[in-house]
Design a protein around this motif. Structure first.
Motif, mmCIF file in Angstrom:
data_model
loop_
_atom_site.group_PDB
_atom_site.id
_atom_site.type_symbol
_atom_site.label_atom_id
_atom_site.label_comp_id
_atom_site.label_asym_id
_atom_site.label_seq_id
_atom_site.Cartn_x
_atom_site.Cartn_y
_atom_site.Cartn_z
ATOM 1 N N UNK A 18 0.893 -1.126 0.043
ATOM 2 C CA UNK A 18 -0.103 0.006 -0.080
ATOM 3 C C UNK A 18 0.936 1.187 -0.024
ATOM 4 N N UNK A 19 0.229 2.389 -0.167
ATOM 5 C CA UNK A 19 0.653 3.916 -0.209
ATOM 6 C C UNK A 19 -0.108 4.590 0.233
ATOM 7 N N UNK A 20 0.543 5.587 1.193
ATOM 8 C CA UNK A 20 0.077 6.827 1.935
ATOM 9 C C UNK A 20 0.095 7.682 0.702
ATOM 10 N N UNK A 21 -1.170 8.439 0.321
ATOM 11 C CA UNK A 21 -1.072 9.455 -0.708
ATOM 12 C C UNK A 21 -1.510 10.825 0.090
ATOM 13 N N UNK A 22 -1.094 11.927 -0.268
ATOM 14 C CA UNK A 22 -1.541 13.089 0.385
ATOM 15 C C UNK A 22 -2.721 13.803 -0.437
ATOM 16 N N UNK A 23 -3.628 14.481 0.310
ATOM 17 C CA UNK A 23 -4.947 14.974 -0.272
ATOM 18 C C UNK A 23 -5.193 16.275 0.426
ATOM 19 N N UNK A 24 -5.256 17.540 -0.374
ATOM 20 C CA UNK A 24 -5.492 18.753 0.380
ATOM 21 C C UNK A 24 -6.820 19.099 -0.223
ATOM 22 N N UNK A 25 -7.885 18.855 0.925
ATOM 23 C CA UNK A 25 -9.311 19.237 0.440
ATOM 24 C C UNK A 25 -9.566 20.760 0.341
ATOM 25 N N UNK A 26 -8.651 21.557 0.907
ATOM 26 C CA UNK A 26 -8.608 22.982 0.529
ATOM 27 C C UNK A 26 -8.390 23.614 -0.811
ATOM 28 N N UNK A 27 -7.539 22.694 -1.413
ATOM 29 C CA UNK A 27 -6.818 22.985 -2.825
ATOM 30 C C UNK A 27 -5.573 23.909 -2.765
ATOM 31 N N UNK A 28 -5.266 24.235 -1.526
ATOM 32 C CA UNK A 28 -4.063 25.207 -1.504
ATOM 33 C C UNK A 28 -2.617 24.804 -1.670
ATOM 34 N N UNK A 29 -2.525 23.211 -1.364
ATOM 35 C CA UNK A 29 -1.307 22.703 -1.372
ATOM 36 C C UNK A 29 -1.273 21.498 -2.099
ATOM 37 N N UNK A 30 -0.045 20.912 -2.883
ATOM 38 C CA UNK A 30 -0.018 20.154 -3.693
ATOM 39 C C UNK A 30 1.141 18.981 -3.096
ATOM 40 N N UNK A 31 1.106 17.901 -3.203
ATOM 41 C CA UNK A 31 1.917 16.697 -2.455
ATOM 42 C C UNK A 31 3.169 16.923 -2.683
ATOM 43 N N UNK A 32 3.715 17.415 -3.976
ATOM 44 C CA UNK A 32 5.258 17.809 -4.330
ATOM 45 C C UNK A 32 5.652 18.861 -3.217
ATOM 46 N N UNK A 33 4.719 19.906 -2.793
ATOM 47 C CA UNK A 33 5.450 21.037 -1.972
ATOM 48 C C UNK A 33 4.834 21.029 -0.317
ATOM 49 N N UNK A 34 4.158 19.760 -0.077
ATOM 50 C CA UNK A 34 3.947 19.697 1.402
ATOM 51 C C UNK A 34 5.028 19.154 2.339
ATOM 52 N N UNK A 35 5.614 19.994 3.287
ATOM 53 C CA UNK A 35 6.352 19.596 4.219
ATOM 54 C C UNK A 35 5.782 19.114 5.312
#
Length: 265
Positions: free
Chosen positions: A216-233
């Protein structure tokens, strides 16, 4: 992508008070810490302990009077990304042990109350396609409104009000994912396009990893649309906001000030 972070906050305690802090960029494989520095007011007690899932650290302090925190970091994000809508659902009996706890209800995310809702709203979808549908539904139905919620606001409250801030958006996505039998957890993080700038919150869902049979894989999802997974720290993860607050006090404290600045290098 390299992200620069500057944050500071201060709080006051009238008497000796135990506090738990979690505010630093986590040193984990998907994000390389290039530079990092934290300054804290001297305290009677200060100790670092691993945070949940060994993602980041918590700092336990016994504070009195004014307590100040400053943190700066440069982080290279090196996360492997996948197209969310193509990822399949892992049924509960197929899950490894670690993600199972993220199927359960938690303080802010009462998923059992949403099972009939997700089945009627998102019938015919599953896995990553359902998460994408939930994300789009929130984007269409909810209004981002600073000050519209409180630390006591649950996902059920947000569902009724249809407004909130990033923690509320994350809670509703997490709750609907769990109601769909998809493990989901809360991620405290930094991201450059968050407006107004602050500690941010997104969700992370556990789905089938096509590159690893049976994995399995954990995938980031921002419901606000303000952040993308490649820029989330990432700062840390937990069942919901109660697990990953930048400041948890075991007594009365007053938050005096807080600033966050996140930019791309």
């Amino acid at each position: 992508m390299t992200i620069s972070i500057q944050t500071s906050f201060a709080f006051e305690c009238d008497r000796p008070t135990d506090c738990m802090l979690q505010f630093e960029a986590a040193n984990i494989p998907e994000q390389q810490i290039l530079d990092c520095h934290s300054d804290l007011t001297d305290a009677a007690h200060c100790a670092r302990i691993p945070a949940q899932e060994e993602i980041g650290e918590r700092i336990l302090v016994r504070a009195q009077g004014r307590f100040e925190v400053q943190h700066s970091a440069r982080v290279q994000v090196e996360r492997q990304l996948a197209k969310l809508g193509t990822l399949e659902h892992l049924q509960p009996h197929e899950l490894p042990a670690a993600p199972v706890k993220y199927l359960f209800d938690s303080r802010y995310c009462l998923a059992d109350k949403f099972q009939s809702i997700v089945e009627s709203e998102f019938a015919g979808t599953s896995g990553g396609a359902r998460i994408a549908a939930i994300h789009d539904w929130i984007a269409h139905k909810f209004t981002y409104a600073p000050g519209a919620s409180t630390p006591e606001t649950t996902a059920l409250d947000s569902f009724v009000e249809r407004r909130g801030i990033c923690r509320d958006f994350a809670h509703i996505l997490i709750t609907m994912a769990r109601a769909s039998a998809i493990p989901a957890r809360y991620v405290a993080c930094f991201a450059p396009d968050v407006t107004p700038q602050d500690f941010h919150a997104v969700a992370e869902v556990f789905l089938n990893d096509p590159a690893t049979p049976g994995g399995g894989t954990w995938q980031l999802v921002d419901a606000t649309g303000m952040a993308t997974p490649d820029e989330i720290v990432k700062i840390g993860v937990g069942r919901d906001a109660a697990d990953v607050s930048f400041l948890t006090s075991f007594g009365m404290v007053k938050l005096c000030e807080k600033t966050v600045q996140v930019t791309r290098d």
